[in-house]
Enzyme design. Structure first.
Site, mmCIF file in Angstrom:
data_model
loop_
_atom_site.group_PDB
_atom_site.id
_atom_site.type_symbol
_atom_site.label_atom_id
_atom_site.label_comp_id
_atom_site.label_asym_id
_atom_site.label_seq_id
_atom_site.Cartn_x
_atom_site.Cartn_y
_atom_site.Cartn_z
ATOM 1 N N HIS A 1 5.246 4.717 1.300
ATOM 2 C CA HIS A 1 5.227 3.426 1.977
ATOM 3 C C HIS A 1 5.504 2.235 1.004
ATOM 4 O O HIS A 1 5.685 1.986 -0.232
ATOM 5 C CB HIS A 1 4.551 3.423 3.434
ATOM 6 N N HIS B 1 4.504 -1.786 0.445
ATOM 7 C CA HIS B 1 3.985 -2.578 -0.202
ATOM 8 C C HIS B 1 4.664 -3.933 0.641
ATOM 9 O O HIS B 1 5.316 -4.613 -0.622
ATOM 10 C CB HIS B 1 3.103 -2.794 -0.682
#
Ligand code: AMP
Ligand code: ZN
Length: 139
Positions: free
Chosen positions: A100, A102
């Site tokens: 992922h 940020h």
């Protein structure tokens, strides 16, 4: 979908999340413990443990989405800048082993710092050419 992966469960809707954007390949949602207002996580819908497991198309889709999220966060929170980054590997601070990105909105005077505030080990800079050569040889 990988069993027992928190973010796979978020992508599938088994675990609730605050969705901000989604397309065919990517799901973006609020970080439940945000570093700043609007802190968003952008994840591929397919499970990958590591950034280096992603193929060229996966990377393109992930970072296209991260760009769209960045633009939306700038608008929504009148952000002056954004930290956009990946914690890759446990030692680098990755807590959830599903890739992922940020996206963290920044404001003037927020007291935060830049990417080098993550780690500062003071490596020897006397032989940067040697350092570069070591990396070139590793490709
Ligand atoms: P990382 O350390 O890069 O793996 O980041 C994992 C992030 O996931 C952390 O910033 C957590 O605050 C966030 N997080 C953990 N559980 C949830 C959840 N259920 N929903 C949204 N964000 C979460
Ligand atoms: Zn997963």
């Amino acid at each position: 979908m990988t069993e027992d992966c928190l973010f796979c469960k978020i992508v599938s809707g088994e675990i609730p999340s605050y969705r901000v954007y989604e397309d065919e390949a990517v799901y973006a949602f609020l970080d439940i413990n945000p570093a700043s207002e609007g802190h968003t996580l952008v994840a591929p819908k397919k499970h990958f443990n590591s950034f280096t497991d992603l193929g060229a198309e996966d990377i393109a889709a992930l970072f296209e989405a991260a760009k769209k999220v960045t633009l939306a966060l700038e608008k929504a929170f009148s952000a002056n800048g954004m930290n956009i980054g990946v914690n890759n590997g446990e030692v680098a601070g990755q807590e959830v082993p599903h890739v992922h990105v940020h996206v963290i909105p920044r404001k003037k005077g927020d007291g935060g710092r830049g990417i080098k505030s993550i780690v500062w080990t003071e490596p020897d800079t006397a032989n940067l050419e040697g350092m570069a050569e070591k990396i070139r040889k590793a490709f």
